[in-house]
Scaffold this active site. Structure first.
Site, PDB file in Angstrom:
ATOM      1  N   GLU A   1       5.350 -10.311  14.757  1.00 38.48           N
ATOM      2  CA  GLU A   1       4.700 -10.761  16.131  1.00 38.48           C
ATOM      3  C   GLU A   1       5.163 -12.155  16.412  1.00 38.48           C
ATOM      4  O   GLU A   1       5.507 -12.824  17.591  1.00 38.48           O
ATOM      5  CB  GLU A   1       3.261 -10.701  16.169  1.00 38.48           C
TER       6      GLU A   1
ATOM      7  N   ARG B   1       0.839  -1.153   0.179  1.00 32.38           N
ATOM      8  CA  ARG B   1       0.029  -0.008  -0.144  1.00 32.38           C
ATOM      9  C   ARG B   1       0.846   1.135  -0.065  1.00 32.38           C
ATOM     10  O   ARG B   1       0.372   2.291  -0.572  1.00 32.38           O
ATOM     11  CB  ARG B   1      -1.126  -0.273   1.182  1.00 32.38           C
TER      12      ARG B   1
HETATM   13  P1  AMP Z   1       4.777  -2.688  11.393  1.00 29.87           P
HETATM   14  O1  AMP Z   1       5.950  -3.389  10.610  1.00 29.87           O
HETATM   15  O2  AMP Z   1       4.350  -3.277  12.452  1.00 29.87           O
HETATM   16  O3  AMP Z   1       5.054  -1.319  11.564  1.00 29.87           O
HETATM   17  O4  AMP Z   1       3.651  -2.858  10.234  1.00 29.87           O
HETATM   18  C1  AMP Z   1       3.573  -1.998   9.205  1.00 29.87           C
HETATM   19  C2  AMP Z   1       3.076  -2.746   8.064  1.00 29.87           C
HETATM   20  O5  AMP Z   1       2.024  -3.656   8.372  1.00 29.87           O
HETATM   21  C3  AMP Z   1       2.435  -1.644   7.082  1.00 29.87           C
HETATM   22  O6  AMP Z   1       2.921  -1.933   5.922  1.00 29.87           O
HETATM   23  C4  AMP Z   1       1.048  -1.789   7.081  1.00 29.87           C
HETATM   24  O7  AMP Z   1       0.340  -1.803   5.907  1.00 29.87           O
HETATM   25  C5  AMP Z   1       0.649  -3.069   7.924  1.00 29.87           C
HETATM   26  N1  AMP Z   1      -0.106  -3.145   9.002  1.00 29.87           N
HETATM   27  C6  AMP Z   1       0.034  -3.316  10.430  1.00 29.87           C
HETATM   28  N2  AMP Z   1      -1.045  -3.080  11.132  1.00 29.87           N
HETATM   29  C7  AMP Z   1      -2.076  -2.629  10.249  1.00 29.87           C
HETATM   30  C8  AMP Z   1      -3.499  -2.278  10.511  1.00 29.87           C
HETATM   31  N3  AMP Z   1      -3.958  -2.286  11.801  1.00 29.87           N
HETATM   32  N4  AMP Z   1      -4.349  -1.796   9.576  1.00 29.87           N
HETATM   33  C9  AMP Z   1      -3.915  -1.937   8.323  1.00 29.87           C
HETATM   34  N5  AMP Z   1      -2.293  -2.230   7.919  1.00 29.87           N
HETATM   35  C10 AMP Z   1      -1.710  -2.937   8.844  1.00 29.87           C
END
Ligand code: AMP
Length: 177
Positions: free
Chosen positions: A102, A65
């Site tokens: 996670e 995205r």
């Molecule tokens: P992180 O690496 O944990 O910061 O996760 C970020 C990535 O996961 C981003 O590229 C988001 O598109 C996706 N993502 C994580 N959590 C969500 C959420 N609650 N809603 C939508 N996309 C998420």
């Protein structure tokens, strides 16, 4: 001149989808923002507001995205667009960076010749959660010697404290939960 889009209008259009893709996750669905031409253009204006055309060499987007926003931002800033992709998708030689999820881990990649050392870069993704993805992307950009001018997100889930993975960079987000 039409009214400028506010972050509050973007927030109002983001759809929360409970328990997607698995129980307990509140998925932030940005497709209603993309489907509204005024909100989509306004989101790009807000994401790029600290830069004028020509002041950035490349806008880097994160799979998948992040590509949508980064590509539009690149044309607005008269900059190139560079993808950071999940492992195994880029065809030429790559640098790879692992990061923790996670459960388990994931890997992102960039072409080794994507940027020249010192290139001024704006890094964009749709959402900052734990910061693992963006932290790994920033590490890849540093490996290429990029000058990361800012990291911007449409959405930040503040309670997950993803900024701790991005301590060395200016970070901004439009909508905070
Ligand atoms: P992180 O690496 O944990 O910061 O996760 C970020 C990535 O996961 C981003 O590229 C988001 O598109 C996706 N993502 C994580 N959590 C969500 C959420 N609650 N809603 C939508 N996309 C998420």
């Amino acid at each position: 001149m039409p009214q400028a889009v506010t972050a509050a209008e973007i927030e109002a259009a983001i759809r929360n989808v409970p328990d997607f893709p698995k129980p307990g996750i509140q998925f932030k669905d940005i497709t209603p923002v993309l489907a509204d031409p005024r909100l989509f253009a306004g989101a790009i204006d807000l994401l790029t507001e600290n830069f004028s055309p020509g002041s950035i060499d490349a806008v880097v987007g994160i799979d998948a995205r992040g590509f949508i926003f980064a590509a539009a931002a690149a044309t607005k800033l008269n900059a190139g667009f560079i993808p950071i992709r999940k492992k195994g998708k880029l065809p030429h030689s790559t640098h790879e960076q692992d990061y923790a999820l996670e459960y388990g881990h994931a890997t992102v990649a960039i072409h080794t010749d994507a940027l020249r050392s010192g290139a001024r870069v704006l890094l964009i993704d749709d959402l900052l959660a734990t910061g693992g993805t963006a932290g790994a992307a920033a590490a890849l950009l540093q490996k290429l010697g990029a000058n990361i001018r800012e990291i911007v997100f449409l959405i930040e889930l503040k309670f997950l404290d993803g900024r701790k993975q991005l301590k060395n960079f200016p970070v901004r987000s439009l909508v905070v939960y």
